[in-house]
Motif scaffolding. Structure first.
Motif, PDB file in Angstrom:
ATOM      1  N   SER A 102       3.972  -6.564  25.237  1.00 28.57           N
ATOM      2  CA  SER A 102       4.797  -5.461  24.737  1.00 28.57           C
ATOM      3  C   SER A 102       3.931  -4.345  24.172  1.00 28.57           C
ATOM      4  CB  SER A 102       5.751  -5.964  23.653  1.00 28.57           C
ATOM      5  OG  SER A 102       5.025  -6.388  22.503  1.00 28.57           O
ATOM      6  N   GLU A 103       4.480  -3.139  24.201  1.00 30.80           N
ATOM      7  CA  GLU A 103       3.807  -2.024  23.541  1.00 30.80           C
ATOM      8  C   GLU A 103       3.931  -2.151  22.027  1.00 30.80           C
ATOM      9  OE1 GLU A 103       5.069   1.750  24.987  1.00 30.80           O
ATOM     10  OE2 GLU A 103       4.538   1.313  27.089  1.00 30.80           O
ATOM     11  N   GLU A 104       5.018  -2.746  21.586  1.00 31.17           N
ATOM     12  CA  GLU A 104       5.213  -2.982  20.155  1.00 31.17           C
ATOM     13  C   GLU A 104       4.187  -3.994  19.657  1.00 31.17           C
ATOM     14  OE1 GLU A 104       8.525  -4.874  17.083  1.00 31.17           O
ATOM     15  OE2 GLU A 104       8.911  -4.811  19.247  1.00 31.17           O
ATOM     16  N   THR A 105       3.625  -3.738  18.498  1.00 27.56           N
ATOM     17  CA  THR A 105       2.631  -4.643  17.920  1.00 27.56           C
ATOM     18  C   THR A 105       3.044  -5.054  16.508  1.00 27.56           C
ATOM     19  OG1 THR A 105       1.293  -2.860  16.965  1.00 27.56           O
ATOM     20  CG2 THR A 105       0.787  -3.527  19.237  1.00 27.56           C
ATOM     21  N   ASN A 106       2.370  -6.051  15.997  1.00 27.87           N
ATOM     22  CA  ASN A 106       2.490  -6.385  14.590  1.00 27.87           C
ATOM     23  C   ASN A 106       1.144  -6.887  14.075  1.00 27.87           C
ATOM     24  OD1 ASN A 106       2.423  -9.168  15.414  1.00 27.87           O
ATOM     25  ND2 ASN A 106       4.652  -9.129  15.650  1.00 27.87           N
ATOM     26  N   TRP A 107       1.097  -7.095  12.763  1.00 27.24           N
ATOM     27  CA  TRP A 107      -0.142  -7.468  12.091  1.00 27.24           C
ATOM     28  C   TRP A 107       0.041  -8.795  11.370  1.00 27.24           C
ATOM     29  CZ3 TRP A 107      -4.565  -4.231  12.007  1.00 27.24           C
ATOM     30  CH2 TRP A 107      -4.377  -2.957  12.583  1.00 27.24           C
ATOM     31  N   MET A 108      -1.066  -9.505  11.162  1.00 26.82           N
ATOM     32  CA  MET A 108      -1.011 -10.768  10.435  1.00 26.82           C
ATOM     33  C   MET A 108      -2.395 -11.097   9.878  1.00 26.82           C
ATOM     34  SD  MET A 108       0.199 -14.503  11.910  1.00 26.82           S
ATOM     35  CE  MET A 108      -0.053 -15.994  10.954  1.00 26.82           C
ATOM     36  N   TRP A 109      -2.391 -11.791   8.740  1.00 25.78           N
ATOM     37  CA  TRP A 109      -3.636 -12.362   8.221  1.00 25.78           C
ATOM     38  C   TRP A 109      -3.930 -13.624   9.028  1.00 25.78           C
ATOM     39  CZ3 TRP A 109      -7.020  -9.861   5.557  1.00 25.78           C
ATOM     40  CH2 TRP A 109      -6.649  -8.897   4.618  1.00 25.78           C
ATOM     41  N   GLU A 110      -4.844 -13.518   9.961  1.00 26.35           N
ATOM     42  CA  GLU A 110      -5.197 -14.668  10.788  1.00 26.35           C
ATOM     43  C   GLU A 110      -6.327 -15.465  10.144  1.00 26.35           C
ATOM     44  OE1 GLU A 110      -5.946 -13.995  14.899  1.00 26.35           O
ATOM     45  OE2 GLU A 110      -4.107 -12.837  15.215  1.00 26.35           O
ATOM     46  N   GLY A 111      -6.273 -16.755  10.355  1.00 23.76           N
ATOM     47  CA  GLY A 111      -7.369 -17.630  10.004  1.00 23.76           C
ATOM     48  C   GLY A 111      -7.767 -18.425  11.236  1.00 23.76           C
ATOM     49  N   CYS A 112      -8.778 -19.245  11.106  1.00 22.95           N
ATOM     50  CA  CYS A 112      -9.255 -20.002  12.262  1.00 22.95           C
ATOM     51  C   CYS A 112     -10.043 -21.206  11.787  1.00 22.95           C
ATOM     52  CB  CYS A 112     -10.144 -19.107  13.130  1.00 22.95           C
ATOM     53  SG  CYS A 112     -10.763 -19.909  14.626  1.00 22.95           S
ATOM     54  N   GLY A 185      -4.461  -9.132  -8.027  1.00 21.54           N
ATOM     55  CA  GLY A 185      -5.400  -8.233  -8.692  1.00 21.54           C
ATOM     56  C   GLY A 185      -6.007  -7.175  -7.796  1.00 21.54           C
ATOM     57  N   TRP A 186      -5.546  -7.104  -6.531  1.00 21.84           N
ATOM     58  CA  TRP A 186      -6.103  -6.110  -5.611  1.00 21.84           C
ATOM     59  C   TRP A 186      -5.761  -4.687  -6.045  1.00 21.84           C
ATOM     60  CZ3 TRP A 186      -5.056  -8.003   0.119  1.00 21.84           C
ATOM     61  CH2 TRP A 186      -5.861  -9.126   0.372  1.00 21.84           C
ATOM     62  N   ALA A 187      -6.626  -3.766  -5.657  1.00 27.24           N
ATOM     63  CA  ALA A 187      -6.339  -2.343  -5.854  1.00 27.24           C
ATOM     64  C   ALA A 187      -5.092  -1.968  -5.061  1.00 27.24           C
ATOM     65  CB  ALA A 187      -7.528  -1.503  -5.399  1.00 27.24           C
ATOM     66  N   GLU A 188      -4.385  -0.967  -5.514  1.00 28.22           N
ATOM     67  CA  GLU A 188      -3.134  -0.566  -4.869  1.00 28.22           C
ATOM     68  C   GLU A 188      -3.361  -0.227  -3.394  1.00 28.22           C
ATOM     69  OE1 GLU A 188       0.583   2.584  -5.501  1.00 28.22           O
ATOM     70  OE2 GLU A 188      -1.201   2.684  -6.782  1.00 28.22           O
ATOM     71  N   PHE A 193      -1.653  -0.681   3.350  1.00 26.65           N
ATOM     72  CA  PHE A 193      -0.309  -0.842   2.804  1.00 26.65           C
ATOM     73  C   PHE A 193       0.346  -2.138   3.265  1.00 26.65           C
ATOM     74  CE2 PHE A 193       4.317  -0.271   3.181  1.00 26.65           C
ATOM     75  CZ  PHE A 193       4.628   0.012   1.859  1.00 26.65           C
ATOM     76  N   GLY A 194       0.238  -2.431   4.565  1.00 30.24           N
ATOM     77  CA  GLY A 194       0.877  -3.639   5.082  1.00 30.24           C
ATOM     78  C   GLY A 194       0.160  -4.915   4.688  1.00 30.24           C
ATOM     79  N   SER A 195      -1.159  -4.895   4.717  1.00 28.13           N
ATOM     80  CA  SER A 195      -1.924  -6.118   4.492  1.00 28.13           C
ATOM     81  C   SER A 195      -1.801  -6.637   3.071  1.00 28.13           C
ATOM     82  CB  SER A 195      -3.395  -5.893   4.836  1.00 28.13           C
ATOM     83  OG  SER A 195      -3.974  -4.908   3.991  1.00 28.13           O
ATOM     84  N   CYS A 196      -1.674  -5.740   2.103  1.00 26.02           N
ATOM     85  CA  CYS A 196      -1.670  -6.181   0.715  1.00 26.02           C
ATOM     86  C   CYS A 196      -0.349  -6.840   0.318  1.00 26.02           C
ATOM     87  CB  CYS A 196      -1.992  -5.020  -0.218  1.00 26.02           C
ATOM     88  SG  CYS A 196      -0.723  -3.745  -0.311  1.00 26.02           S
ATOM     89  N   LYS A 197       0.694  -6.672   1.120  1.00 25.84           N
ATOM     90  CA  LYS A 197       2.002  -7.224   0.749  1.00 25.84           C
ATOM     91  C   LYS A 197       2.451  -8.377   1.645  1.00 25.84           C
ATOM     92  CE  LYS A 197       4.772  -4.048   3.601  1.00 25.84           C
ATOM     93  NZ  LYS A 197       5.852  -3.048   3.628  1.00 25.84           N
ATOM     94  N   THR A 198       1.629  -8.744   2.624  1.00 24.28           N
ATOM     95  CA  THR A 198       2.047  -9.737   3.618  1.00 24.28           C
ATOM     96  C   THR A 198       1.472 -11.105   3.288  1.00 24.28           C
ATOM     97  OG1 THR A 198       2.141  -7.999   5.296  1.00 24.28           O
ATOM     98  CG2 THR A 198       2.132 -10.275   6.072  1.00 24.28           C
ATOM     99  N   ALA A 199       2.365 -12.103   3.160  1.00 21.71           N
ATOM    100  CA  ALA A 199       1.954 -13.462   2.813  1.00 21.71           C
ATOM    101  C   ALA A 199       1.418 -14.203   4.030  1.00 21.71           C
ATOM    102  CB  ALA A 199       3.140 -14.215   2.214  1.00 21.71           C
ATOM    103  N   MET A 200       0.715 -15.310   3.779  1.00 20.20           N
ATOM    104  CA  MET A 200       0.154 -16.116   4.849  1.00 20.20           C
ATOM    105  C   MET A 200       1.270 -16.680   5.737  1.00 20.20           C
ATOM    106  SD  MET A 200      -3.075 -15.911   4.326  1.00 20.20           S
ATOM    107  CE  MET A 200      -2.561 -14.256   3.858  1.00 20.20           C
TER     108      MET A 200
END
Length: 207
Positions: A102-112, A185-188, A193-200
């Motif tokens: 898809s052209e639509e995308t999203n973001w995530m905190w990935e681990g490995c 405790g992260w800086a604003e 914007f998206g990464s600081c509010k997204t849970a694992m």
């Protein structure tokens, strides 16, 4: 010894980590002859067991030193590494390939599992069509969305020798898990914007 007993005594190899020269190379395709061998079928049974042992929601064959194009993924109940992720049925893919994204995308905190105690903020297509073989060598195709699409793309990257640190948009988006755990405790709006509010285990439509 019965086949069930054999399955219960499958030896699980150790993980391979970022920097391993074989892990960071494209893997060869599975042949029909190889797929039908007892050795291959035993390793297919072993792969989900390795995923569960090491606590992943997906695992690619190269991560445990099986140098071929196979991966599996699935979430049963709650995974402590992705506590907000929903259940996913266990699926195994042989010679997988993406035929549409898809052209639509999203973001995530990935681990490995191969990059321990690190997380990366990664953008990927929100939906993909994945084709490949099942455990019997029969062709299959699925339209995957959201988390299933995300995990499939992550694992497919492994088969091409790509790990998630290669996917982050900048060095500030690659952080230790300890930093993630201290996000209050992260800086604003750091690192975005998206990464600081997204849970694992959650997906976000904003960078």
């Amino acid at each position: 010894m019965s086949s069930t007993d054999d399955d219960n005594h499958i030896e699980i190899p150790p993980l391979h980590y970022l920097g391993d020269k074989k892990l960071m190379k494209p893997q060869p395709l599975v042949t029909t002859q190889h797929l039908k061998s007892d050795e291959f079928q035993l390793k297919l049974k072993m792969l989900p067991k390795a995923m569960r042992k090491y606590g992943g929601i997906g695992i690619a064959a190269p991560q445990i030193g099986w140098w071929t194009r196979v991966f599996c993924f699935g979430i049963e109940g709650t995974n402590p590494r992705y506590p907000n992720a929903s259940d996913l049925p266990l699926t195994i893919w042989i010679n997988p390939a993406i035929t549409w994204k898809s052209e639509e995308t999203n973001w995530m905190w990935e681990g490995c599992l191969s990059v321990p105690v690190m997380r990366g903020w990664v953008e990927r297509p929100a939906e993909v069509k994945l084709c490949g073989w099942n455990e019997s060598g029969e062709e299959k195709e699925q339209h995957l969305k959201r988390l299933a699409a995300r995990v499939a793309q992550h694992e497919l990257d492994h088969l091409d020798g790509v790990l998630f640190p290669n996917r982050v948009p900048g060095k500030e988006f690659l952080v230790p898990q300890a930093s993630i755990d201290a996000r209050d405790g992260w800086a604003e709006n750091w690192p975005s914007f998206g990464s600081c509010k997204t849970a694992m285990g959650e997906l976000c439509d904003e960078r």
